[in-house]
Write a protein that holds these residues in place. Structure first.
Motif, PDB file in Angstrom:
ATOM      1  N   VAL A  68      28.026 -10.767  -2.325  1.00 50.86           N
ATOM      2  CA  VAL A  68      29.197 -10.197  -1.663  1.00 50.86           C
ATOM      3  C   VAL A  68      30.142  -9.599  -2.701  1.00 50.86           C
ATOM      4  N   ALA A  69      30.385 -10.324  -3.793  1.00 50.41           N
ATOM      5  CA  ALA A  69      31.272  -9.822  -4.847  1.00 50.41           C
ATOM      6  C   ALA A  69      30.729  -8.539  -5.464  1.00 50.41           C
ATOM      7  N   LYS A  70      29.423  -8.491  -5.699  1.00 53.80           N
ATOM      8  CA  LYS A  70      28.828  -7.293  -6.288  1.00 53.80           C
ATOM      9  C   LYS A  70      28.887  -6.109  -5.330  1.00 53.80           C
ATOM     10  N   ALA A  71      28.710  -6.372  -4.031  1.00 59.55           N
ATOM     11  CA  ALA A  71      28.761  -5.287  -3.057  1.00 59.55           C
ATOM     12  C   ALA A  71      30.149  -4.678  -2.984  1.00 59.55           C
ATOM     13  N   ALA A  72      31.184  -5.522  -3.098  1.00 54.64           N
ATOM     14  CA  ALA A  72      32.567  -5.032  -3.058  1.00 54.64           C
ATOM     15  C   ALA A  72      33.033  -4.508  -4.405  1.00 54.64           C
ATOM     16  N   ARG A  73      32.362  -4.929  -5.488  1.00 51.54           N
ATOM     17  CA  ARG A  73      32.709  -4.578  -6.869  1.00 51.54           C
ATOM     18  C   ARG A  73      34.053  -5.156  -7.299  1.00 51.54           C
ATOM     19  N   VAL A  74      34.633  -5.998  -6.454  1.00 48.78           N
ATOM     20  CA  VAL A  74      35.892  -6.661  -6.755  1.00 48.78           C
ATOM     21  C   VAL A  74      35.983  -7.884  -5.858  1.00 48.78           C
ATOM     22  N   CYS A  75      36.656  -8.931  -6.319  1.00 49.59           N
ATOM     23  CA  CYS A  75      36.872 -10.095  -5.466  1.00 49.59           C
ATOM     24  C   CYS A  75      38.192 -10.753  -5.843  1.00 49.59           C
ATOM     25  N   LEU A  76      38.806 -11.352  -4.841  1.00 48.89           N
ATOM     26  CA  LEU A  76      40.060 -12.067  -5.029  1.00 48.89           C
ATOM     27  C   LEU A  76      39.743 -13.555  -5.042  1.00 48.89           C
ATOM     28  N   VAL A  77      40.135 -14.243  -6.114  1.00 52.33           N
ATOM     29  CA  VAL A  77      39.783 -15.648  -6.294  1.00 52.33           C
ATOM     30  C   VAL A  77      41.049 -16.508  -6.339  1.00 52.33           C
ATOM     31  N   PRO A  78      41.254 -17.406  -5.372  1.00 55.42           N
ATOM     32  CA  PRO A  78      42.393 -18.327  -5.451  1.00 55.42           C
ATOM     33  C   PRO A  78      42.264 -19.216  -6.684  1.00 55.42           C
ATOM     34  N   ALA A  79      43.170 -19.062  -7.642  1.00 51.82           N
ATOM     35  CA  ALA A  79      43.041 -19.743  -8.925  1.00 51.82           C
ATOM     36  C   ALA A  79      44.046 -20.883  -9.105  1.00 51.82           C
ATOM     37  N   PHE A  80      45.301 -20.638  -8.771  1.00 50.75           N
ATOM     38  CA  PHE A  80      46.333 -21.648  -8.985  1.00 50.75           C
ATOM     39  C   PHE A  80      47.295 -21.627  -7.797  1.00 50.75           C
ATOM     40  N   GLY A  81      47.965 -22.749  -7.575  1.00 48.49           N
ATOM     41  CA  GLY A  81      48.936 -22.781  -6.492  1.00 48.49           C
ATOM     42  C   GLY A  81      49.622 -24.115  -6.378  1.00 48.49           C
ATOM     43  N   SER A  82      50.722 -24.104  -5.635  1.00 45.55           N
ATOM     44  CA  SER A  82      51.472 -25.330  -5.393  1.00 45.55           C
ATOM     45  C   SER A  82      50.847 -26.098  -4.231  1.00 45.55           C
ATOM     46  N   ASP A  83      51.406 -27.254  -3.913  1.00 43.62           N
ATOM     47  CA  ASP A  83      50.895 -28.057  -2.812  1.00 43.62           C
ATOM     48  C   ASP A  83      50.940 -27.260  -1.516  1.00 43.62           C
ATOM     49  N   GLU A  84      49.900 -27.423  -0.686  1.00 45.35           N
ATOM     50  CA  GLU A  84      49.795 -26.698   0.582  1.00 45.35           C
ATOM     51  C   GLU A  84      50.003 -25.205   0.345  1.00 45.35           C
TER      52      GLU A  84
END
Length: 241
Positions: free
Chosen positions: A174-190
C-alpha cells in the motif's frame, strides 16, 4: 457540504540553478533532490477563519486537513458517512481525511470511482489538496485500490499506516502504491491516532526500517492535545490556578 470557502490553484514551478565561479564544484546529476519540508496541521470540526489561516501560513503551515468522515468498503458498494465540519476560509490548501471502517478483498477501479464520486459530491466539486485514508485493517489488493483512487481523482492519496502494519507485505504494498505514507509516530495520552507507541522501545529508524530503499516518502505524525492538571470542569475557567 463545501468546506472550501475559496478555490485554490497551485502551480508547480521548476527552477534550475547553475552554480559557477569561485571554484565551486558542479552538481552531481546522480544526487536525488530531497523532498521539500512541509508542515500540515489537522483541524477540529469548527473550521478555520481567513485571518487564522493567514497566521498559520505565516507560521510555516503549508496545509490543513479536515476529518471528512468514514468509508465502509466491506460491501459490494462503498458506504460513505460524512461528518459536519465548518468551512475553511482563506487561500490555504485543504486536505481531507477519512477513516476506512471496513475493507474487503477484490476492491477494484469501480469501487475507487464510487468513492471519488461520493467525495466530489460532498465537497461540491471543490478539489482537495490530498485525500488521507486511515486503514486500521490491511488486506491483499488494497494497494491497487489506492493507486486507482489516486489516478481517478487526480490528487494524492495518502494512507495512514502504523509501525506494525509496515512490517507486513500488504502494508508495504500500500505504501509503495501511494509512494507516500503517514505514520503516527509520537503523541500525548489519548492522542486520537492509532498506532502510537507500537514496537516500543525500538528507536524510530528501526520501526521504519522496512521502508528503507523503497523510495516511499515518510510523513511522521505528531499529535498534541492540551491538558491541565487538575482538569478543567468546563470551558471558560480561569487558567491562573
Amino acid at each position: 457540504m463545501n468546506i472550501f470557502k475559496h478555490r485554490v490553484s497551485i502551480a508547480a514551478l521548476g527552477i534550475m540553478v547553475v552554480l559557477g565561479g569561485c571554484g565551486s564544484e558542479p552538481p552531481s546529476f546522480r544526487e536525488v533532490s530531497p523532498a521539500p519540508k512541509r508542515s500540515v496541521m489537522w483541524l477540529g470540526s469548527s473550521g478555520l477563519e481567513a485571518s487564522a489561516a493567514e497566521q498559520l501560513q505565516k507560521a510555516g503551515v503549508d496545509e490543513v486537513v479536515v476529518r471528512l468522515g468514514s468509508i465502509d468498503l466491506s460491501g459490494q458498494a462503498p458506504l460513505l458517512r460524512f461528518d459536519s465540519t465548518g468551512a475553511v476560509e482563506g487561500p490555504i490548501p485543504v486536505g481531507v481525511a477519512l477513516e476506512v471502517s471496513g475493507v474487503r478483498f477484490g476492491l477494484d477501479e469501480e469501487a475507487a470511482e464510487a468513492v471519488w464520486r461520493g467525495i466530489e459530491t460532498e465537497l461540491a466539486s471543490s478539489v482537495p489538496a490530498e485525500v488521507i485514508l486511515d486503514f486500521p485493517r490491511i488486506v491483499e489488493g488494497l494497494d491497487e485500490f489506492v493507486a486507482s483512487l489516486s489516478a481517478i481523482s487526480g490528487v494524492p492519496v495518502v494512507p495512514i499506516l502504523s509501525f506494525e502494519q509496515l512490517q507486513s507485505p500488504e502494508g508495504l504494498a500500500v505504501a509503495k502504491a501511494a509512494r507516500v505514507c503517514l505514520v503516527p509516530a509520537f503523541g500525548s495520552d489519548e492522542a486520537g491516532l492509532r498506532g502510537i507507541g507500537e514496537l516500543d522501545p525500538l528507536p524510530l529508524w528501526k520501526k521504519l526500517e522496512p521502508l528503507a530503499a523503497t523510495g516511499v516518502r515518510i510523513r511522521p505524525a505528531i499529535v498534541l492535545r492540551p491538558r491541565t492538571e487538575p482538569p478543567f470542569g468546563g470551558p471558560g475557567e480561569d487558567l491562573d490556578p
